[in-house]
Design an enzyme around this catalytic site. Structure first.
Site, PDB file in Angstrom:
ATOM      1  N   HIS A   1      41.857  42.058  39.842  1.00  0.00           N
ATOM      2  CA  HIS A   1      41.515  40.792  39.792  1.00  0.00           C
ATOM      3  C   HIS A   1      42.638  39.655  39.668  1.00  0.00           C
ATOM      4  O   HIS A   1      43.731  40.064  39.239  1.00  0.00           O
ATOM      5  CB  HIS A   1      40.569  40.743  38.368  1.00  0.00           C
ATOM      6  CG  HIS A   1      40.170  39.175  38.229  1.00  0.00           C
ATOM      7  ND1 HIS A   1      40.378  38.393  37.739  1.00  0.00           N
ATOM      8  CD2 HIS A   1      38.705  39.007  38.303  1.00  0.00           C
ATOM      9  CE1 HIS A   1      39.696  37.144  37.441  1.00  0.00           C
ATOM     10  NE2 HIS A   1      38.378  37.861  37.815  1.00  0.00           N
TER      11      HIS A   1
ATOM     12  N   CYS B   1      37.500  36.562  42.846  1.00  0.00           N
ATOM     13  CA  CYS B   1      38.886  36.446  42.216  1.00  0.00           C
ATOM     14  C   CYS B   1      39.673  37.697  42.664  1.00  0.00           C
ATOM     15  O   CYS B   1      40.606  38.326  41.797  1.00  0.00           O
ATOM     16  CB  CYS B   1      38.851  36.262  40.735  1.00  0.00           C
ATOM     17  SG  CYS B   1      38.212  34.945  40.404  1.00  0.00           S
TER      18      CYS B   1
ATOM     19  N   GLN C   1      35.569  44.993  32.975  1.00  0.00           N
ATOM     20  CA  GLN C   1      34.313  45.593  33.674  1.00  0.00           C
ATOM     21  C   GLN C   1      34.056  47.050  33.043  1.00  0.00           C
ATOM     22  O   GLN C   1      33.039  47.474  33.462  1.00  0.00           O
ATOM     23  CB  GLN C   1      34.532  45.682  35.478  1.00  0.00           C
ATOM     24  CG  GLN C   1      34.723  44.324  36.036  1.00  0.00           C
ATOM     25  CD  GLN C   1      33.535  43.354  35.953  1.00  0.00           C
ATOM     26  OE1 GLN C   1      32.231  43.964  35.493  1.00  0.00           O
ATOM     27  NE2 GLN C   1      33.762  42.134  35.975  1.00  0.00           N
TER      28      GLN C   1
ATOM     29  N   LYS D   1      31.093  39.400  28.849  1.00  0.00           N
ATOM     30  CA  LYS D   1      30.658  40.402  30.054  1.00  0.00           C
ATOM     31  C   LYS D   1      30.054  41.404  29.257  1.00  0.00           C
ATOM     32  O   LYS D   1      29.445  42.591  29.877  1.00  0.00           O
ATOM     33  CB  LYS D   1      31.743  41.076  30.865  1.00  0.00           C
ATOM     34  CG  LYS D   1      32.281  39.986  31.618  1.00  0.00           C
ATOM     35  CD  LYS D   1      33.556  40.384  32.510  1.00  0.00           C
ATOM     36  CE  LYS D   1      34.570  39.518  33.062  1.00  0.00           C
ATOM     37  NZ  LYS D   1      33.975  38.570  34.048  1.00  0.00           N
TER      38      LYS D   1
ATOM     39  N   ASP E   1      43.190  46.642  32.358  1.00  0.00           N
ATOM     40  CA  ASP E   1      42.224  45.661  32.431  1.00  0.00           C
ATOM     41  C   ASP E   1      41.069  46.187  32.437  1.00  0.00           C
ATOM     42  O   ASP E   1      40.267  46.685  33.288  1.00  0.00           O
ATOM     43  CB  ASP E   1      42.394  44.980  33.761  1.00  0.00           C
ATOM     44  CG  ASP E   1      41.439  43.779  33.930  1.00  0.00           C
ATOM     45  OD1 ASP E   1      40.305  43.744  32.916  1.00  0.00           O
ATOM     46  OD2 ASP E   1      41.426  43.160  34.833  1.00  0.00           O
TER      47      ASP E   1
END
Ligand code: PLP
Length: 418
Positions: free
Chosen positions: A135, A376, A215, A238, A212
């Site tokens: 991202h 993104c 997700q 999220k 990261d």
């Protein structure tokens, strides 16, 4: 076979209807009595009553600043704020709550690490290793750092199916690598990356790894100790929590050695005009009045998820994703983007002859919320030679019936716009 003749009932033991009923925003109709099908969860998830009510309770009963007041409300707010930190520490199996730092979200967590740890760790001639599926928020802060210190960005490529080319890692993880930053799950492809293998390989040559988890936190059980991640960042919004709040987890030795990110109130030990000394982590990194109701709401979201029987939820999510994938794959003129064997929650695709934006706008009029564009991840889309994709992204409350509505909508899109 047309999508509508497929079974609509889910095949797992998770009671998805009872779960859905806890999310007020999912109960609404859009555009003249059309029930909403919400498939933009990778952008942000809907919020359950438990989170909405917890944030509301803070404003109705506990509203006060934290860590500052001797009065009752301030103590209640501080207690709720710090107890949320403990919930989140349990959620990711952090060794201690002090290693859980509140941020605005994944983006701020990555910028914080780049500007503190990164500034000390990365120097001229060093390399920062990213992957092709990152991202922008896991690219740009590292590029800015590389520019400042004279380092180079290296990029581990992905295959046509959207799998990291781990067999080429030795080419990219070199003696010049100072840091690796990698996404756990791709927000555009849904690929689950072998981050544990990457971390082990990097640690074997003493290179720290930033993960990261934007997700993965909503879909996979996260255990930062088992992963042995140096840093793990994610966003509350999220994973059924509020917007504007996220988490940076870090190893204790890193957090203690890192300089502060911002200066101000609540992050100091002593201040004089000659010298200032700083508080210990996590407060060293939480200058100013924080997003108190966000933190408390995120704590409620973590508790809400931990109350679920995770294996049943995952089986349900996998079932809906596999079902939706087959429905969409069967539609003439559609090509799936991202077909890795290890995937979660994201279904990206393109029509050969319809622009993603037009398809997304048409689906919206049918009550189906999807995301279109580059998500993104412009370098990744460039790798596939695409301006963008249509992305349906699922959460635990989505069903096979939602997948059927998506497939019907796509059939109609093709008829009308193709
Ligand atoms: N990383 C990934 C993989 C994401 O999907 C996102 C958001 O879509 C981010 C980082 C940035 O998250 P936020 O905008 O909440 O900071």
């Amino acid at each position: 076979m047309p999508a509508t003749t497929q079974p609509t009932s889910d095949t797992t033991s998770f009671d998805v209807e009872a779960f859905r009923a806890q999310f007020p925003a999912l109960q609404q109709e859009v555009y003249e009595d059309t029930p909403l099908v919400y498939l933009d969860n990778a952008a942000t998830s809907q919020k359950p009553d438990a989170v909405i009510e917890r944030a509301e309770r803070y404003y109705r009963r506990e509203n006060s600043n934290v860590h500052r007041g001797v009065h009752r409300l301030s103590q209640d707010a501080t207690e709720a704020y710090e107890s949320a930190r403990k919930s989140i520490a349990r959620f990711i199996n952090a060794p201690a709550p002090e290693q859980v730092i509140y941020t605005k979200g994944t983006t701020e967590g990555l910028n914080l690490v780049a500007n503190t740890f990164g500034q000390k760790r990365v120097g001229a001639g060093d390399e920062i290793l990213l992957t092709e599926m990152e991202h922008h928020s896991n690219i740009v802060p590292w590029q800015m750092l590389a520019e400042q210190v004279g380092a180079e960005i290296r990029v581990l490529p992905v295959t046509d199916r959207g799998v990291l080319q781990m067999d080429r890692l030795a080419e990219y993880l070199t003696e010049d690598t100072a840091l690796v930053a990698v996404t756990h799950v791709s927000n555009t492809l849904g690929t689950i990356n072998p981050v544990k293998d990457l971390i082990d390989a990097a640690h074997a040559v003493d290179v720290p790894v930033v993960v990261d988890g934007a997700q993965s936190a909503p879909h996979l059980p996260v255990d930062v100790q088992a992963l042995d991640a140096d840093f793990f960042v994610f966003s509350g919004h999220k994973m059924f929590g509020p917007t504007g709040i996220g988490i940076l987890y870090g190893k204790r030795e890193h957090l203690e050695a890192m300089p502060p990110y911002q200066g101000g109130g609540d992050m100091i030990d002593r201040v004089s005009f000659d010298e200032t000394t700083y508080d210990a982590p996590p407060h060293k990194f939480e200058a100013g009045t924080p997003h108190i109701e966000g933190a408390i709401g995120l704590g409620a979201a973590a508790e809400f998820i931990m109350d679920l029987e995770w294996s049943a939820v995952q089986a349900h999510e996998d079932d809906v994703l596999a079902y939706a994938t087959e429905q969409v794959r069967a539609i003439d003129g559609i090509r799936l983007i991202g077909t890795a064997p290890e995937k979660t929650s994201v279904l990206s695709f393109v029509f050969e002859d319809i622009h993603p934006y037009d398809a997304g706008t048409f689906l919206d009029r049918l009550g189906i919320a999807v995301r279109t564009g580059h998500h993104c991840t412009q370098p990744l889309l460039k790798r596939y030679g695409l301006p963008g994709t249509i992305r349906a992204s699922f959460a635990a409350y989505n069903t096979r019936a939602d997948a059927n509505r998506l497939a019907e909508g796509l059939h109609r899109t093709r008829e009308m716009l193709g």
